[in-house]
Design an enzyme around this catalytic site. Structure first.
Site, PDB file in Angstrom:
ATOM      1  N   GLY A 110       0.799  -1.222   0.000  1.00  0.00           N
ATOM      2  CA  GLY A 110       0.000   0.000   0.000  1.00  0.00           C
ATOM      3  C   GLY A 110       0.831   1.270   0.000  1.00  0.00           C
ATOM      4  O   GLY A 110       0.373   2.317  -0.466  1.00  0.00           O
ATOM      5  N   GLU A 134      25.572  -1.650  13.966  1.00  0.00           N
ATOM      6  CA  GLU A 134      25.621  -0.803  15.162  1.00  0.00           C
ATOM      7  C   GLU A 134      24.257  -0.671  15.855  1.00  0.00           C
ATOM      8  O   GLU A 134      24.171  -0.627  17.075  1.00  0.00           O
ATOM      9  CB  GLU A 134      26.135   0.587  14.769  1.00  0.00           C
ATOM     10  CG  GLU A 134      26.257   1.551  15.920  1.00  0.00           C
ATOM     11  CD  GLU A 134      26.763   2.911  15.467  1.00  0.00           C
ATOM     12  OE1 GLU A 134      26.109   3.909  15.828  1.00  0.00           O
ATOM     13  OE2 GLU A 134      27.785   2.962  14.765  1.00  0.00           O
TER      14      GLU A 134
END
Length: 175
Positions: A110, A134
């Site tokens: 969508g 990280e």
């Protein structure tokens, strides 16, 4: 469908937020905002004794932990299978000797063009290659198929890529 105009609203890493003026197949012109995503690979790693390797990952967007299959964004010029190989090792420390493709899913059609490529990883071996990004906080866990199905039923697993990949592998007779 015809694109009349396109404007990049924001870019972060390999993801962009784009607003487009479109002529739809029914002749109507609309403004539509789409997240452009390079795609991802999802891996269902199965150990020799039939256990399935998952990750328990803290997801800052949801501010909670999610049990999910290892997965990651495709980095150019990677193929989906190369991404699957890299992500499996980075997130779990496992390498798969071979992969079986289960095709693709479109998780957010969508508002996002992401395609997720589904794989089963076979003949796993542990490596020293676990190296999370990280921003990733990950615990590696294993479960039997019955345990995973119960966790889905009980709402402990809500991640759509995990549910889709498990379902597709089961329907294909691979688990």
């Amino acid at each position: 469908m015809k694109i009349i105009d396109s404007k990049n609203l924001h870019r972060w890493k390999a993801i962009s937020l784009v607003e487009e003026q479109l002529d739809l197949p029914n002749g109507k012109r609309i403004a539509h905002t789409t997240i452009l995503h390079p795609g991802a690979s999802v891996i269902l790693p199965i150990t020799d004794d039939g256990r399935i390797v998952l990750i328990n990952q803290f997801r800052p967007s949801l501010k909670k932990w999610l049990l999910e299959l290892p997965a990651g964004t495709i980095e150019q010029p990677e193929t989906p299978e190369q991404c699957a190989m890299r992500e499996l090792e980075e997130e779990t420390g496992y390498r798969a000797a071979r992969f079986t493709s289960l095709g693709q899913v479109t998780p957010l059609a969508g508002f996002c063009d992401e395609i997720q490529h589904l794989f089963v990883g076979h003949d796993l071996t542990l490596s020293n290659g676990r190296e999370c990004d990280e921003d990733e906080v990950i615990e590696v866990v294993t479960f039997s198929l019955a345990e995973l199905e119960q966790k889905i039923v009980e709402g402990e697993i809500t991640d759509t890529k995990t549910i889709a990949c498990l379902s597709k592998a089961k329907l294909c007779g691979l688990i």
